[in-house]
Write a protein that holds these residues in place. Structure first.
Motif, PDB file in Angstrom:
ATOM      1  N   ALA A   1     122.517  49.829  29.931  1.00 13.09           N
ATOM      2  CA  ALA A   1     122.956  50.343  28.626  1.00 13.09           C
ATOM      3  C   ALA A   1     123.228  49.228  27.616  1.00 13.09           C
ATOM      4  CB  ALA A   1     124.197  51.199  28.805  1.00 13.09           C
TER       5      ALA A   1
ATOM      6  N   SER B   1     121.532  45.281  22.385  1.00 11.11           N
ATOM      7  CA  SER B   1     122.792  45.043  21.664  1.00 11.11           C
ATOM      8  C   SER B   1     122.595  44.014  20.559  1.00 11.11           C
ATOM      9  CB  SER B   1     123.869  44.512  22.619  1.00 11.11           C
ATOM     10  OG  SER B   1     124.232  45.484  23.572  1.00 11.11           O
TER      11      SER B   1
ATOM     12  N   ALA C   1     127.638  44.649  18.784  1.00 16.53           N
ATOM     13  CA  ALA C   1     127.773  45.278  20.097  1.00 16.53           C
ATOM     14  C   ALA C   1     128.012  44.231  21.188  1.00 16.53           C
ATOM     15  CB  ALA C   1     126.525  46.101  20.414  1.00 16.53           C
TER      16      ALA C   1
ATOM     17  N   ASP D   1     132.609  52.267  27.262  1.00 16.53           N
ATOM     18  CA  ASP D   1     131.692  53.395  27.111  1.00 16.53           C
ATOM     19  C   ASP D   1     130.276  52.880  26.814  1.00 16.53           C
ATOM     20  OD1 ASP D   1     130.434  55.733  26.496  1.00 16.53           O
ATOM     21  OD2 ASP D   1     131.669  56.199  24.725  1.00 16.53           O
ATOM     22  N   ALA D   2     129.300  53.397  27.549  1.00 15.16           N
ATOM     23  CA  ALA D   2     127.915  52.940  27.357  1.00 15.16           C
ATOM     24  C   ALA D   2     127.428  53.177  25.929  1.00 15.16           C
ATOM     25  CB  ALA D   2     126.988  53.628  28.352  1.00 15.16           C
ATOM     26  N   ALA D   3     127.921  54.205  25.265  1.00 18.73           N
ATOM     27  CA  ALA D   3     127.456  54.520  23.902  1.00 18.73           C
ATOM     28  C   ALA D   3     128.010  53.540  22.864  1.00 18.73           C
ATOM     29  CB  ALA D   3     127.840  55.942  23.533  1.00 18.73           C
ATOM     30  N   ALA D   4     129.001  52.721  23.268  1.00 23.53           N
ATOM     31  CA  ALA D   4     129.602  51.765  22.330  1.00 23.53           C
ATOM     32  C   ALA D   4     128.760  50.502  22.195  1.00 23.53           C
ATOM     33  CB  ALA D   4     131.010  51.407  22.785  1.00 23.53           C
TER      34      ALA D   4
ATOM     35  N   ILE E   1     122.316  51.897  20.784  1.00 25.67           N
ATOM     36  CA  ILE E   1     123.097  52.977  20.152  1.00 25.67           C
ATOM     37  C   ILE E   1     124.372  52.440  19.515  1.00 25.67           C
ATOM     38  CG2 ILE E   1     124.163  55.261  20.508  1.00 25.67           C
ATOM     39  CD1 ILE E   1     122.726  55.264  23.272  1.00 25.67           C
ATOM     40  N   GLY E   2     125.005  51.505  20.168  1.00 26.34           N
ATOM     41  CA  GLY E   2     126.274  50.971  19.658  1.00 26.34           C
ATOM     42  C   GLY E   2     126.083  49.860  18.641  1.00 26.34           C
TER      43      GLY E   2
ATOM     44  N   ASN F   1     124.321  51.280  10.262  1.00 24.76           N
ATOM     45  CA  ASN F   1     125.681  51.769  10.066  1.00 24.76           C
ATOM     46  C   ASN F   1     126.470  50.819   9.172  1.00 24.76           C
ATOM     47  OD1 ASN F   1     127.634  53.832  10.918  1.00 24.76           O
ATOM     48  ND2 ASN F   1     128.759  52.093  11.758  1.00 24.76           N
TER      49      ASN F   1
END
Ligand SMILES: Cc1cc2nc3c(=O)[nH]c(=O)nc-3n(C[C@H](O)[C@H](O)[C@H](O)COP(=O)(O)OP(=O)(O)OC[C@H]3O[C@@H](n4cnc5c(N)ncnc54)[C@H](O)[C@@H]3O)c2cc1C
Ligand SMILES: Nc1ncnc2c1ncn2[C@@H]1O[C@H](COP(=O)(O)O)[C@@H](O)[C@H]1O
Lengths: 273, 314
Positions: free
Chosen positions: A100, A104, A108, A225-228, A232-233, B139
């Motif tokens: 995940a 980055s 991230a 959290d993987a989404a952070a 995605i993050g 973002n």
């Protein structure tokens, strides 16, 4: 320096596993990600390891209870860069690796590395290189200082640690001056290639490193959290990458006494004078 | 089109080329505003207005703390403008301000930018200039640091009056990093390395004597650079170092003398328009990227070239 009274320091040194700068480096035209085969410990992070280990050695050594934890975030191979840091004298290693994390950006990455520092806990000092040799952003250290609430002492040309005051002093260039900056721990310290001369591990150090542990961690283990993180993050997205055409060699002439004139002729032809 | 905010630590009536490029880039966006962390003279304010800047935010500080004041100024101006794009210089200090605020406000940071479109697609150099990459924010505010020599400097034609706002900031004297001492660097009459049209650089091959390099630089009105071997030897200040851990330059003309051309040196100069290399060794890697290579002794070639330039100019 009173060696007995030194409270043990807990230092995290961040090392990045990067494509070797001595080879051609490529960005994949499909995934738009850097080809990470042939990777090594970023040569600029060797200065960070050296700075961390020298602070310990100047303050009673590892026998005094100090720790230097070499930590990385990266794919499978990144463990090798941690091992190199152990050979250079770090006392233990951490390798944060998780699918995940792929993609980055710096925002991230600094989130994940700050979570890693928090996971270690009670860290006095985070040491980094001045820049990674692949991303070359030089922003992760400042982002870590912001996230951790630590003092930011970056781009150090020279480092001094006052154990009694638990205070760091660095030299840094800024505008038209060279500044001496001081801060109390905890701090994030980034060091330039002017700060020291990284050691070359000898046979004994290489053997000793084999006994040191490298702990593998995933995001769940550090409670992130993987989404952070990962693509995605991240707050940036790469949408295109083109290799610049390689420079071609031009004319090479031998100086037979008139090359200085030939140089000026070239300047005139190219309208450079 | 997003609104733009430019940040400067200092801004005088004689702005650097890099500063003028930042202002030119900002003038293509909505409501270009500028934040300066020190006093801005009336003459300097006129310069800002000539680039179409509509608003200036300033605050100065005497506190002997490092970075905190600048961070507060930029943060306050950002809150006041709600800018979608913050433009900064590409130096380490400015990058770090952008980096911290990108984290603080969950925005995006892109460094080494050479251009930005109206919808915030940034073009940047990667892998020591061997790739050109397009990236965009997904973002928050985009913090972009602009490489010098990327944009044609062009003041905006329209002269809109500049509004000035003095920011009221909290005292930053409790900041974590203190300035314990400051030493001024020796000033030079030569052009700044990052902005020069021509750079003449010397390496280990000058063997302790930068005289021929400086002489040719003066004949050409050029800046003087060096390899790390030359700066490490103490023959010239570390500020002159070009490369991975020194300054990155992209002049019209780079003359490399007595430099072998290691990968870390090439990283700082290989996007120069023209490269001329002088080296004794026909196998020196620098010849692989030189438009004109001269196999010879720099102590002979450089003075001859300098004299010839002066002769033709006379
Ligand atoms: C982490 C790291 C970061 C680095 N960062 C940088 C950086 O930012 N910038 C940088 O430059 N280097 C950097 N280096 C160093 C780099 O790897 C090389 O060691 C350095 O660039 C060599 O400098 P040089 O070419 O002057 O010396 P050398 O490699 O010794 O070359 C000298 C050249 O001069 C020629 N020569 C000798 N005498 C004469 C003469 N009379 N006339 C003409 N030619 C002559 C020789 O043939 C030779 O090719 C870095 C290294 C590391 C590990
Ligand atoms: N993935 C990573 N793992 C470990 N350290 C990193 C990582 N990314 C950046 N760093 C550290 O941050 C420094 C600056 O990196 P950068 O901001 O990418 O130029 C590097 O020299 C490393 O010490």
């Amino acid at each position: 320096m009173s060696e007995e009274s030194t409270t043990p320091l807990k230092i995290v040194v961040l090392v990045k596993h990067v494509p070797d700068v001595q080879f051609d480096r490529h960005i994949d035209s499909g995934t738009l990600r850097l080809d990470r085969a042939e990777s090594v410990l970023s040569e600029l992070d060797e200065y960070a390891v050296e700075a961390a280990v020298s602070i310990v050695e100047a303050n009673g050594g590892f026998a005094a209870g100090h720790e230097v934890i070499a930590a990385t975030m990266g794919g499978k191979g990144a463990g090798n860069s941690v091992k190199k840091a152990l050979q250079m004298g770090a006392s233990s290693g951490l390798h944060l690796s998780d699918e995940a994390l792929a993609g980055s950006d710096t925002v991230a990455t600094s989130k994940a590395l700050a979570a890693l520092v928090d996971y270690v806990g009670n860290v006095d000092l985070v040491v980094t290189g001045m820049s990674s040799t692949d991303a070359e952003t030089s922003v992760v250290p400042a982002q870590l200082a912001e996230r951790l609430g630590f003092a930011q002492l970056t781009h150090a040309l020279a480092v001094e640690f006052d154990a009694a005051q638990r205070e760091l002093a660095i030299k840094r260039d800024h505008l038209d001056r060279t500044l001496t900056l001081t801060a109390s721990l905890p701090a994030v310290l980034s060091v330039t290639d002017q700060a020291n001369e990284p050691r070359y591990p000898n046979f004994k150090a290489i053997m000793a490193a084999k006994k040191k542990t490298v702990t593998e961690l995933d995001l769940a283990a550090i409670g992130l959290d993987a989404a952070a993180v990962g693509a995605i993050g991240s707050n940036t997205e790469v949408i295109g990458a083109e290799a610049r055409p390689a420079r071609e060699a031009g004319t090479v002439i031998n100086d037979s006494g008139q090359a200085g004139i030939a140089l000026v002729d070239f300047l005139a032809e190219q309208k450079l004078i | 089109m997003p609104s733009a905010l430019v940040f400067f630590s200092e801004f005088s009536e004689a702005p650097s080329k890099a500063q003028r490029e930042l202002l030119t880039l900002a003038s293509g966006f909505e409501n270009p505003a500028v934040a300066v962390a020190s006093e801005v003279s009336a003459a300097a304010q006129e310069v800002l207005a000539s680039y179409g800047v509509v608003k200036l935010y300033t605050a100065s500080s005497q506190a002997q703390v490092f970075g905190q004041h600048e961070l507060s100024v930029l943060d306050a101006a950002l809150q006041a403008t709600g800018a979608g794009l913050v433009l900064l210089a590409n130096d380490n200090f400015s990058r770090e301000l952008g980096a911290r605020l990108a984290v603080r406000h969950n925005g995006a940071i892109i460094t080494d930018v050479i251009g930005i479109t109206g919808d915030l697609v940034a073009t940047k150099d990667e892998l020591a200039g061997s790739y050109s990459v397009q990236a965009k924010p997904t973002n928050g505010t985009l913090f972009a640091t602009l490489k010098p020599n990327s944009i044609e400097d062009a003041p905006a034609a329209a002269n809109i009056p500049l509004a000035v706002e003095e920011l009221a900031l909290e005292d930053s004297s409790d900041a974590k990093v203190r300035i314990a001492a400051a030493e001024a660097k020796a000033a030079s009459d030569r052009p700044a390395l990052t902005e020069a049209r021509v750079v003449v650089a010397g390496g280990r091959g000058v063997n302790g004597d930068f005289g021929p390099v400086e002489d040719l630089a003066d004949a050409l009105g050029a800046a003087v650079g060096a390899s790390r071997a030359a700066t490490d030897a103490g023959w010239i200040s570390h500020d002159a170092q070009i490369g991975q851990t020194g300054v990155t330059v992209a002049p019209q003309l780079y003359i490399s003398a007595g430099i072998s051309g290691a990968i870390q040196q090439k990283a700082g100069m290989q996007t120069s328009k023209f490269i001329i290399a002088i080296n004794k060794d026909v196998d020196a890697p620098v010849f692989e990227i030189a438009d004109l290579g001269i196999v010879g002794d720099l102590a002979k070639v450089l003075p001859q070239a300098a004299e010839e330039i002066r002769r033709r100019k006379a």
